[in-house]
Design a protein around this motif. Structure first.
Motif, PDB file in Angstrom:
ATOM      1  N   PHE A   3      37.487 -34.980 -16.699  1.00 50.61           N
ATOM      2  CA  PHE A   3      36.093 -34.746 -17.087  1.00 50.61           C
ATOM      3  C   PHE A   3      35.166 -34.967 -15.893  1.00 50.61           C
ATOM      4  O   PHE A   3      34.319 -34.119 -15.582  1.00 50.61           O
ATOM      5  CB  PHE A   3      35.726 -35.679 -18.239  1.00 50.61           C
ATOM      6  CG  PHE A   3      34.340 -35.470 -18.780  1.00 50.61           C
ATOM      7  CD1 PHE A   3      34.101 -34.515 -19.761  1.00 50.61           C
ATOM      8  CD2 PHE A   3      33.273 -36.222 -18.317  1.00 50.61           C
ATOM      9  CE1 PHE A   3      32.818 -34.315 -20.266  1.00 50.61           C
ATOM     10  CE2 PHE A   3      31.993 -36.028 -18.809  1.00 50.61           C
ATOM     11  CZ  PHE A   3      31.771 -35.073 -19.785  1.00 50.61           C
ATOM     12  N   SER A   6      35.722 -32.454 -13.125  1.00 45.75           N
ATOM     13  CA  SER A   6      35.093 -31.176 -13.458  1.00 45.75           C
ATOM     14  C   SER A   6      33.586 -31.226 -13.202  1.00 45.75           C
ATOM     15  O   SER A   6      33.003 -30.257 -12.701  1.00 45.75           O
ATOM     16  CB  SER A   6      35.367 -30.817 -14.920  1.00 45.75           C
ATOM     17  OG  SER A   6      36.744 -30.674 -15.152  1.00 45.75           O
ATOM     18  N   LEU A  40      36.590 -26.789 -18.328  1.00 45.11           N
ATOM     19  CA  LEU A  40      37.117 -27.302 -19.601  1.00 45.11           C
ATOM     20  C   LEU A  40      37.979 -26.250 -20.291  1.00 45.11           C
ATOM     21  O   LEU A  40      39.026 -26.558 -20.855  1.00 45.11           O
ATOM     22  CB  LEU A  40      35.972 -27.730 -20.514  1.00 45.11           C
ATOM     23  CG  LEU A  40      35.085 -28.884 -20.014  1.00 45.11           C
ATOM     24  CD1 LEU A  40      34.064 -29.261 -21.076  1.00 45.11           C
ATOM     25  CD2 LEU A  40      35.930 -30.088 -19.645  1.00 45.11           C
ATOM     26  N   GLU A  73      43.723 -36.393 -21.333  1.00 44.34           N
ATOM     27  CA  GLU A  73      42.501 -35.715 -20.892  1.00 44.34           C
ATOM     28  C   GLU A  73      41.792 -35.019 -22.046  1.00 44.34           C
ATOM     29  O   GLU A  73      40.557 -35.047 -22.141  1.00 44.34           O
ATOM     30  CB  GLU A  73      42.833 -34.701 -19.784  1.00 44.34           C
ATOM     31  CG  GLU A  73      43.385 -35.320 -18.517  1.00 44.34           C
ATOM     32  CD  GLU A  73      42.456 -36.361 -17.915  1.00 44.34           C
ATOM     33  OE1 GLU A  73      41.223 -36.247 -18.093  1.00 44.34           O
ATOM     34  OE2 GLU A  73      42.960 -37.297 -17.265  1.00 44.34           O
ATOM     35  N   ILE A  77      38.020 -35.923 -23.494  1.00 45.96           N
ATOM     36  CA  ILE A  77      36.961 -34.921 -23.675  1.00 45.96           C
ATOM     37  C   ILE A  77      36.473 -34.914 -25.119  1.00 45.96           C
ATOM     38  O   ILE A  77      35.264 -34.836 -25.391  1.00 45.96           O
ATOM     39  CB  ILE A  77      37.482 -33.523 -23.269  1.00 45.96           C
ATOM     40  CG1 ILE A  77      37.704 -33.480 -21.752  1.00 45.96           C
ATOM     41  CG2 ILE A  77      36.491 -32.436 -23.688  1.00 45.96           C
ATOM     42  CD1 ILE A  77      38.387 -32.223 -21.270  1.00 45.96           C
ATOM     43  N   ARG A  80      34.075 -37.686 -25.782  1.00 46.54           N
ATOM     44  CA  ARG A  80      32.754 -37.432 -25.196  1.00 46.54           C
ATOM     45  C   ARG A  80      31.984 -36.378 -25.988  1.00 46.54           C
ATOM     46  O   ARG A  80      30.783 -36.496 -26.182  1.00 46.54           O
ATOM     47  CB  ARG A  80      32.901 -37.002 -23.736  1.00 46.54           C
ATOM     48  CG  ARG A  80      33.386 -38.138 -22.837  1.00 46.54           C
ATOM     49  CD  ARG A  80      33.359 -37.766 -21.368  1.00 46.54           C
ATOM     50  NE  ARG A  80      33.740 -38.918 -20.569  1.00 46.54           N
ATOM     51  CZ  ARG A  80      32.925 -39.914 -20.244  1.00 46.54           C
ATOM     52  NH1 ARG A  80      31.661 -39.879 -20.646  1.00 46.54           N
ATOM     53  NH2 ARG A  80      33.340 -40.925 -19.522  1.00 46.54           N
TER      54      ARG A  80
END
Length: 284
Positions: A3, A6, A40, A73, A77, A80
Motif C-alpha cells: 500500500f 504504491s 492496486l 497485502e 488494503i 484501509r
C-alpha cells in the motif's frame, strides 16, 4: 507494505509526468489517483492470475510465500478501505521472531483474523477456519496455501484430526496458529464461554499460548463508510509452554479467559460468567 509502496510510486510517477510533459501541476492529483488505482488493480490481477497455480489438494508443508504475500497485502488494503484504524498495545509481551505459538483471541467480526495477520505479520500466523471459506473462488486457494486449516465442528473425529494437524505444523514446521476459543462470533459483544479443547494443539506441540484481545471490530459496518472505526488490539501476555504442557486444557483455558476478562473490565464490557454456560472440557 504494498500500500505504502504504491503511494510512493504513484506520487513519484505523477510528479515526474507533470515535469517531463510540462503540464499543469493540477493534473498531478488526477495522475496520482490514476496511478494509485492502477497499482492496486495490478495487485488484484496478479492475485487472480496466480490462483490457478495454487493447489487446493496438496497439503502445504509450509505456507506458500507468494500466497502469503498476496493474502497479507490484500488484507491490509481491505482494512484501509474499510477505514479501520488499529492501535496495538502490549507489544512487550510478544515473543522473539521465530517463536512458534498458538494465539487465542476473542471474536467479534470477520475482521479479527485479518487484523491479527496484518498487525503481527512478522509471525507466520495462519488460522483454523470453517470449511465454507475454502470453497470461496480464488480466496479459498490463498487460504489453503497460506497454511489455513479447515475444522468441521459437526464431526468430533474431524475436529480432533484438525487439532492434531495444527499441533504437528506448530511443532514440526515452526508455524503459528490462531484460534477463537469462543467457537463463534459474539453477536452481543460479550466474551463468551471457551471451548477448552482448542488449547490441546498447543499442549501436543509443546508451544506457548499468546493471548490477545480486540475491541471495536463489531462497529465497523455500523460506521462505514461515513466514519472511521478505531480498534484497539491488546497483547495480554504469553502463557509459557511449561505451564501449557503441565496443566489441563481446562486450566489453560481458564487462565487465558481470565486474562481476557480483566481486559474486558477495563473497557467496561460484559462477559458470560456462569459456569453452567461454560463449554464442556474433554481434557487431554
Amino acid at each position: 507494505m504494498f500500500f505504502f509502496f504504491s503511494l510512493f510510486l504513484s506520487l513519484a510517477g505523477a510528479v515526474t509526468t507533470v515535469v517531463l510533459a510540462k503540464i499543469s501541476p493540477w493534473f498531478a492529483i488526477l495522475l496520482f489517483l490514476g496511478y494509485f488505482a492502477g497499482m492496486l488493480l495490478l495487485l488484484f490481477l496478479i492475485a487472480i492470475c496466480g490462483a490457478p497455480f495454487l493447489s487446493k489438494k496438496k497439503i502445504p508443508k509450509k505456507p506458500n510465500r507468494f500466497a502469503r504475500f498476496i493474502l497479507v497485502e490484500v488484507y491490509a488494503i481491505a482494512l484501509r478501505v474499510m477505514r479501520i484504524h488499529c492501535r496495538i498495545s502490549g507489544k512487550e509481551h510478544l515473543p522473539p521472531k521465530g517463536t512458534r505459538f498458538l494465539i487465542v483471541c476473542n471474536h467479534l467480526s470477520n475482521f479479527d483474523h485479518m487484523l491479527l495477520i496484518v498487525k503481527l505479520h512478522r509471525f507466520p500466523i495462519s488460522f483454523i477456519s470453517k470449511p465454507e471459506n475454502f470453497s470461496i473462488p480464488i480466496v479459498g486457494r490463498y487460504l489453503w496455501n497460506s497454511g489455513f486449516l479447515s475444522i468441521d465442528r459437526k464431526s468430533a473425529r474431524n475436529a480432533v484430526a484438525t487439532i492434531n494437524e495444527t499441533a504437528r505444523r506448530i511443532k514440526e514446521n515452526g508455524m503459528c496458529y490462531g484460534v477463537f476459543p469462543e467457537g463463534t462470533r459474539s453477536r452481543t459483544g460479550k466474551l463468551l464461554a471457551f471451548h477448552s479443547g482448542v488449547f490441546h494443539s498447543a499442549a501436543r506441540a509443546g508451544a506457548p499460548v499468546l493471548v490477545a484481545h480486540i475491541h471495536g471490530t463489531d462497529q465497523v459496518f455500523r460506521r462505514y463508510p461515513w466514519r472511521a472505526t478505531r480498534v484497539n488490539m491488546k497483547i495480554l501476555g504469553l502463557i509459557d509452554s511449561d505451564y501449557v504442557t503441565h496443566h489441563t486444557d481446562s486450566q489453560v483455558s481458564e487462565l487465558a479467559r481470565g486474562m481476557m476478562i480483566a481486559c474486558v473490565k477495563e473497557y467496561g464490557g460484559e462477559y458470560v460468567d456462569t459456569r453452567a454456560e461454560t463449554a464442556p472440557d474433554k481434557g487431554k
